[in-house]
Design an enzyme around this catalytic site. Structure first.
Site, short mmCIF file in Angstrom:
data_model
loop_
_atom_site.label_atom_id
_atom_site.label_comp_id
_atom_site.label_asym_id
_atom_site.label_seq_id
_atom_site.Cartn_x
_atom_site.Cartn_y
_atom_site.Cartn_z
N PRO A 237 0.80 -1.22 0.02
CA PRO A 237 0.00 -0.07 -0.20
C PRO A 237 0.72 1.34 -0.02
O PRO A 237 1.94 1.43 0.74
CB PRO A 237 -0.92 -0.03 1.35
CG PRO A 237 -0.75 -1.57 1.77
CD PRO A 237 0.40 -2.17 1.08
N ASN A 238 0.43 2.29 -0.68
CA ASN A 238 0.85 3.53 -0.88
C ASN A 238 2.32 3.87 -1.42
O ASN A 238 2.68 4.57 -1.81
CB ASN A 238 1.12 4.22 0.42
CG ASN A 238 -0.42 4.19 1.37
OD1 ASN A 238 -1.32 4.83 0.47
ND2 ASN A 238 -0.51 3.75 2.34
N ARG B 273 5.13 10.95 -2.13
CA ARG B 273 4.56 10.73 -0.83
C ARG B 273 5.95 10.74 0.09
O ARG B 273 7.00 10.12 0.02
CB ARG B 273 4.01 9.13 -0.51
CG ARG B 273 3.99 8.80 0.88
CD ARG B 273 3.68 7.20 0.79
NE ARG B 273 3.52 6.98 2.16
CZ ARG B 273 3.84 5.65 2.42
NH1 ARG B 273 4.25 4.57 1.55
NH2 ARG B 273 3.67 5.46 3.78
N TYR C 1 11.03 8.73 2.03
CA TYR C 1 11.17 7.67 0.93
C TYR C 1 11.99 8.21 -0.30
O TYR C 1 11.97 7.25 -1.25
CB TYR C 1 9.65 7.31 0.74
CG TYR C 1 9.01 6.85 1.82
CD1 TYR C 1 9.37 5.64 2.61
CD2 TYR C 1 7.64 7.55 2.24
CE1 TYR C 1 8.79 5.42 3.70
CE2 TYR C 1 7.07 7.03 3.37
CZ TYR C 1 7.43 5.80 4.29
OH TYR C 1 6.91 5.54 5.34
N ASN D 62 8.57 -5.05 -0.49
CA ASN D 62 8.22 -4.07 0.36
C ASN D 62 6.54 -3.96 0.62
O ASN D 62 6.00 -3.64 -0.07
CB ASN D 62 8.76 -2.76 -0.32
CG ASN D 62 8.48 -1.41 0.71
OD1 ASN D 62 7.75 -1.68 1.83
ND2 ASN D 62 9.52 -0.56 0.67
N ALA E 134 2.77 -0.54 4.95
CA ALA E 134 2.34 -0.69 6.46
C ALA E 134 1.74 -1.99 6.79
O ALA E 134 1.64 -2.47 7.88
CB ALA E 134 1.27 0.31 6.49
N GLU F 127 12.61 -8.98 2.77
CA GLU F 127 11.95 -7.85 3.27
C GLU F 127 12.72 -6.58 3.03
O GLU F 127 13.83 -6.34 3.41
CB GLU F 127 11.55 -8.05 4.74
CG GLU F 127 10.71 -6.89 5.33
CD GLU F 127 10.61 -7.15 6.78
OE1 GLU F 127 10.89 -8.10 7.36
OE2 GLU F 127 9.76 -6.01 7.55
N HIS G 217 12.65 -2.28 3.04
CA HIS G 217 12.08 -1.02 3.59
C HIS G 217 13.18 0.21 3.02
O HIS G 217 14.33 0.06 3.26
CB HIS G 217 11.78 -0.81 5.12
CG HIS G 217 10.79 -1.95 5.51
ND1 HIS G 217 9.58 -1.79 5.15
CD2 HIS G 217 11.13 -2.95 6.12
CE1 HIS G 217 9.06 -2.95 5.61
NE2 HIS G 217 10.06 -3.66 6.25
N ARG H 147 12.13 4.76 13.47
CA ARG H 147 10.91 5.52 13.42
C ARG H 147 10.02 5.42 14.56
O ARG H 147 10.32 4.84 15.55
CB ARG H 147 10.57 5.56 12.02
CG ARG H 147 11.28 5.77 10.91
CD ARG H 147 10.55 5.58 9.44
NE ARG H 147 9.70 6.54 9.31
CZ ARG H 147 8.72 6.30 8.21
NH1 ARG H 147 8.72 5.21 7.59
NH2 ARG H 147 7.72 6.98 8.08
C1 DQA Z 1 8.00 1.39 4.52
C2 DQA Z 1 7.96 1.58 5.80
C3 DQA Z 1 6.63 1.48 6.38
O1 DQA Z 1 6.46 1.55 7.83
C4 DQA Z 1 5.45 2.28 5.76
O2 DQA Z 1 4.16 1.99 6.23
C5 DQA Z 1 5.54 1.99 4.26
C6 DQA Z 1 7.08 2.27 3.58
C7 DQA Z 1 9.35 1.73 3.78
O3 DQA Z 1 9.78 1.44 2.68
O4 DQA Z 1 10.04 2.46 4.67
O5 DQA Z 1 4.53 2.55 3.44
O6 DQA Z 1 8.07 -0.05 3.92
#
Ligand code: DQA
Length: 160
Positions: free
Chosen positions: A13-14, A21, A26, A77, A80, A101, A103, A110
């Site tokens: 998501p996102n 964003r 990011y 990735n 959330a 995984e 990020h 954070r």
């Molecule tokens: C993320 C970190 C997550 O906590 C966040 O919700 C994201 C991006 C990252 O790439 O740093 O959407 O996965």
């Protein structure tokens, strides 16, 4: 000759909004730039990449299921959903290909809710906090694990 190993590059998501964003967190690059980085890293080692992004948990689970037999490995990735999704964790555990995984941000530095990953325990490893560059690192770690040949030697030498 056997088929090139397939790496799935999966975003939750996102992450379709990368570049606009929270660029302070990011980065300014969009998803296509990251997909190009991973494709370049994988292609240099004889692998191919299939990218997928969804804002929906079930669509991510379905994608992992659909490609579980032909994928050699996965870069994920989960956004959330990393911190909330038992369904994604169970999907990772259920499939054979190793999942790394990824990020962009350093989730450990954070908010406290980002420090908990429900998927970490079923992943082969985690790369966090390296921004866009972390994806090529993760791709190479995954390809090492899969036994892919190294990228063509650059001819670099150490100083005498
Ligand atoms: C993320 C970190 C997550 O906590 C966040 O919700 C994201 C991006 C990252 O790439 O740093 O959407 O996965």
């Amino acid at each position: 000759m056997s088929a090139a190993p397939l790496v799935l590059l999966v975003h939750g998501p996102n992450l379709n909004l990368l570049g606009e964003r929270r660029p302070d967190v990011y980065g300014r690059d969009g998803l296509p730039a990251i997909e190009a980085d991973v494709a370049a890293a994988a292609n240099a080692r004889g692998a191919t990449v299939l990218g997928f992004q969804s804002n929906h948990e079930g669509a991510l689970v379905d994608f992992l299921h659909e490609h579980r037999r032909r994928a050699a490995g996965v870069l994920l990735n989960a956004g959330a959903l990393t911190h909330t999704s038992v369904a994604l964790r169970d999907a990772i555990e259920a499939i054979a290909p190793p999942v790394v995984e990824v990020h962009l941000s350093n989730v450990h530095a954070r908010e406290s809710f980002r420090r908990r990953s429900l998927i970490a325990a079923v992943c082969a490893g985690q790369v966090a906090g390296l921004g866009r560059a972390g994806y090529a690192v993760a791709a190479n770690l995954l390809l090492d694990r899969l036994g892919a040949p190294p990228a063509r030697a650059s001819g670099a030498t150490l100083a005498p």
